[in-house]
Design an enzyme around this catalytic site. Structure first.
Site, PDB file in Angstrom:
ATOM      1  CG  ASP A  38      -2.066  -0.784   1.203  1.00  0.00           C
ATOM      2  OD1 ASP A  38      -2.449  -1.102   0.077  1.00  0.00           O
ATOM      3  OD2 ASP A  38      -2.650  -1.098   2.265  1.00  0.00           O
ATOM      4  CE  LYS A  60      -6.930   6.687  -2.694  1.00  0.00           C
ATOM      5  NZ  LYS A  60      -7.527   7.460  -1.684  1.00  0.00           N
ATOM      6  CG  MET A 174      -8.721   7.121   6.855  1.00  0.00           C
ATOM      7  SD  MET A 174      -9.716   5.858   6.097  1.00  0.00           S
ATOM      8  CE  MET A 174      -9.991   4.769   7.479  1.00  0.00           C
TER       9      MET A 174
HETATM   10  N1  SAH Z   1      -3.895   0.324   9.250  1.00  0.00           N
HETATM   11  C1  SAH Z   1      -3.439   1.669   9.440  1.00  0.00           C
HETATM   12  C2  SAH Z   1      -4.519   2.682   9.211  1.00  0.00           C
HETATM   13  C3  SAH Z   1      -5.040   2.692   7.800  1.00  0.00           C
HETATM   14  S1  SAH Z   1      -6.278   3.914   7.549  1.00  0.00           S
HETATM   15  C4  SAH Z   1      -2.838   1.794  10.829  1.00  0.00           C
HETATM   16  O1  SAH Z   1      -3.008   0.889  11.674  1.00  0.00           O
HETATM   17  O2  SAH Z   1      -2.174   2.788  11.102  1.00  0.00           O
HETATM   18  C5  SAH Z   1      -5.326   5.260   6.961  1.00  0.00           C
HETATM   19  C6  SAH Z   1      -5.252   6.366   8.003  1.00  0.00           C
HETATM   20  O3  SAH Z   1      -4.349   6.020   9.004  1.00  0.00           O
HETATM   21  C7  SAH Z   1      -4.756   7.694   7.482  1.00  0.00           C
HETATM   22  O4  SAH Z   1      -5.782   8.447   6.865  1.00  0.00           O
HETATM   23  C8  SAH Z   1      -4.284   8.345   8.741  1.00  0.00           C
HETATM   24  O5  SAH Z   1      -5.353   8.856   9.486  1.00  0.00           O
HETATM   25  C9  SAH Z   1      -3.736   7.174   9.511  1.00  0.00           C
HETATM   26  N2  SAH Z   1      -2.291   7.024   9.343  1.00  0.00           N
HETATM   27  C10 SAH Z   1      -1.627   5.990   8.821  1.00  0.00           C
HETATM   28  N3  SAH Z   1      -0.301   6.172   8.895  1.00  0.00           N
HETATM   29  C11 SAH Z   1      -0.124   7.368   9.502  1.00  0.00           C
HETATM   30  C12 SAH Z   1       1.011   8.121   9.898  1.00  0.00           C
HETATM   31  N4  SAH Z   1       2.252   7.686   9.669  1.00  0.00           N
HETATM   32  N5  SAH Z   1       0.814   9.305  10.529  1.00  0.00           N
HETATM   33  C13 SAH Z   1      -0.423   9.750  10.781  1.00  0.00           C
HETATM   34  N6  SAH Z   1      -1.531   9.084  10.423  1.00  0.00           N
HETATM   35  C14 SAH Z   1      -1.392   7.905   9.801  1.00  0.00           C
END
Ligand code: SAH
Length: 484
Positions: A38, A60, A174
């Site tokens: 991803d 994306k 998100m």
């Molecule tokens: N599975 C992922 C989340 C996926 S949904 C997890 O456990 O972190 C995608 C959302 O995760 C993004 O829109 C954002 O809100 C958050 N996100 C993922 N990586 C991030 C990062 N390094 N810093 C801040 N927010 C993050």
């Protein structure tokens, strides 16, 4: 013939830097034949993908569309059915808004075996990187993870009234485009205007940014600072503790994303030193070394043995072992080493270094040997295409020397192009050449080089800002990096 079914590992990659990737995740990733990844997976983790594996990017990129979920599931099933070991890499944890469950349902329908490797979720690990304890005695007794968007991309129907009553820390994922709505709804639901809140962008990476405020001010602050995705919106008094608990931003290399180009087996110590200073590290081994066939020389013919690398030391001992010989064959020859790391490798094998130049490079080793060897024959143990400066200088000074090439350098294709790195670190001229061969298009501002010969190679390769370590050691290299 029955079709041998493969296996799918759903692996959480953590929030960014590879230092937060799990050991099990790495093990499975390194064994994969096919990697499906991803957009949120950090470059340092991507760089661990095996060179030979097929790499499928389903995230994306540059505003383009990501691959639809159904199609991702089809890819997993298709690749596993080919009998491959598939690594499905996801940002953070696979089960926290990662759609891991849907992928498992698809695998189960086809009877494909799978494993789930948890990852450090951005929801909990992200705040920790910014010094926000999501629970804290006397401040927050619970933490709640909420999505601000549905999987279709619309604003999720969140029960703000219920959330406002919980009194815990609220972490919205998100949420970058929903800050205004989140703050307004929480206030409407009865949370005080002055409740502290924060937006945390790119947590766990060099680009990490924390914007703080209150439920009344955060929206405007985020607009001013142009908050971007991926970001967490965190509501709760614990966000105020970042003022006291933030740790990363004070480290000398905070905010720096550094590419380490040396061979994988040599990269670990350098990467650890960089992380300790706060840098995000991407190990992209642009070269590897391979032993070449050689006969054992008659050591008694030489008064000096010269070593120009740890790899050379290792290769000589491997050759001795292969021929059923040992250290005693080396006899009375004196030992010269190019620098402390090489001398250290010799010491570990019971050999004392008799000469090491002041400046740790081939030219100075040659000059030094010219002063002390007189007419004694010298055996130089090194790479097949080692630095010409050494041999040219020995020849110019009419030193009686023989080269014993024991290994060769191979350029590696890394298969990924890291995003937003500011500096590449080069510990030899061959790493510069390997880097350019692997990523000819990549523009990186700074090259940080271990010595003059490496810097010259960087200049030839077109780097604009080149800095050279004062001394050819990793410690000095890192000090140099801190200065620019
Ligand atoms: N599975 C992922 C989340 C996926 S949904 C997890 O456990 O972190 C995608 C959302 O995760 C993004 O829109 C954002 O809100 C958050 N996100 C993922 N990586 C991030 C990062 N390094 N810093 C801040 N927010 C993050």
């Amino acid at each position: 013939m029955t079709l041998k079914k493969g296996h799918v590992a759903l692996i959480g990659a953590g929030p960014g830097d590879a230092g937060l990737f799990t050991l099990r995740g790495r093990e499975l990733l390194e064994a994969a034949d096919c990697v499906v990844y991803d957009r949120l997976v950090g470059d340092g983790v991507l760089a661990m993908m095996p060179p030979a594996a097929e790499k499928i990017n389903v995230g994306k990129t540059g505003g383009g569309d990501s691959v639809p979920q159904r199609e991702i599931e089809e890819i997993l099933v298709r690749e596993a059915k080919k009998g491959r070991r598939v690594a499905r890499l996801k940002g953070g944890d696979p089960f926290i808004f990662g759609r891991g469950g849907e992928e498992i349902e698809a695998l189960n329908r086809e009877g494909i075996p799978f494993e789930v490797v948890p990852g450090v979720t951005s929801a909990l690990g992200g705040p920790a990187c910014a010094g926000i304890p999501v629970t804290h005695r006397g401040v927050a007794r619970s933490v709640h993870v909420i999505t601000a968007h549905t999987k279709e991309g619309t604003i999720a129907p969140v029960d703000y009234d219920a959330l406002a009553k919980l009194g815990g820390t609220l972490v919205f994922l998100m949420g970058a485009s929903a800050v205004a709505e989140i703050c307004a709804e929480l206030r409407r639901a009865g949370m005080a205007e002055e409740t502290r809140a924060a937006a945390l962008e790119n947590a766990g990476t060099a680009a990490q940014r924390l914007i703080t405020g209150t439920l009344a001010t955060l929206t405007a602050r985020c607009a001013e600072e142009k908050l971007r995705s991926p970001a967490l919106i965190i509501a709760g008094e614990v966000t105020a503790l970042a003022g006291e608990f933030a740790w990363k931003k004070f480290l000398p290399l905070a905010g720096r994303k550094v590419i380490v180009t040396r061979p994988r087996e040599r990269a670990g110590r350098l990467s650890a030193m960089l992380r300790a200073r706060g840098a995000e590290v991407v190990e992209l081994p642009c070269i590897s070394t391979r032993r070449i066939e050689a006969e054992l020389p008659d050591f008694s013919k030489y008064g000096w043995l010269g070593f120009t690398s740890v790899t050379g030391v290792e290769a000589l001992f491997a050759l001795l072992a292969e021929k059923g010989r040992d250290i005693r064959d080396i006899g009375a020859a004196k030992i010269a080493a190019i620098g402390p790391a090489t001398a250290g490798a010799l010491k570990e094998r019971g050999l004392v270094t008799n000469y090491m130049p002041e400046v740790y490079d081939g030219l100075h080793l040659a000059r030094g040997l010219a002063e002390i060897t007189y007419d004694t024959p010298v055996l130089m143990i090194r790479a097949k295409e080692g630095s010409p400066e050494l041999t040219a200088e020995l020849a110019a000074r009419k030193i009686n020397f023989t080269e014993l090439p024991l290994y060769e350098t191979i350029y590696e294709q890394t298969g990924i192009i890291p995003r937003g790195a500011d500096t590449a670190i080069f510990t030899s001229a061959s790493t510069v050449r390997g880097f350019k061969a692997a990523m000819p298009e990549l523009e990186i501002e700074r090259a940080c080089c271990i010595g003059e010969q490496t810097a010259a190679a960087a200049r030839r390769a077109g780097f604009k800002r080149i800095i050279t370590a004062q001394r050819a050691t990793l410690e000095s290299l890192i000090d140099t990096l801190e200065e620019i």
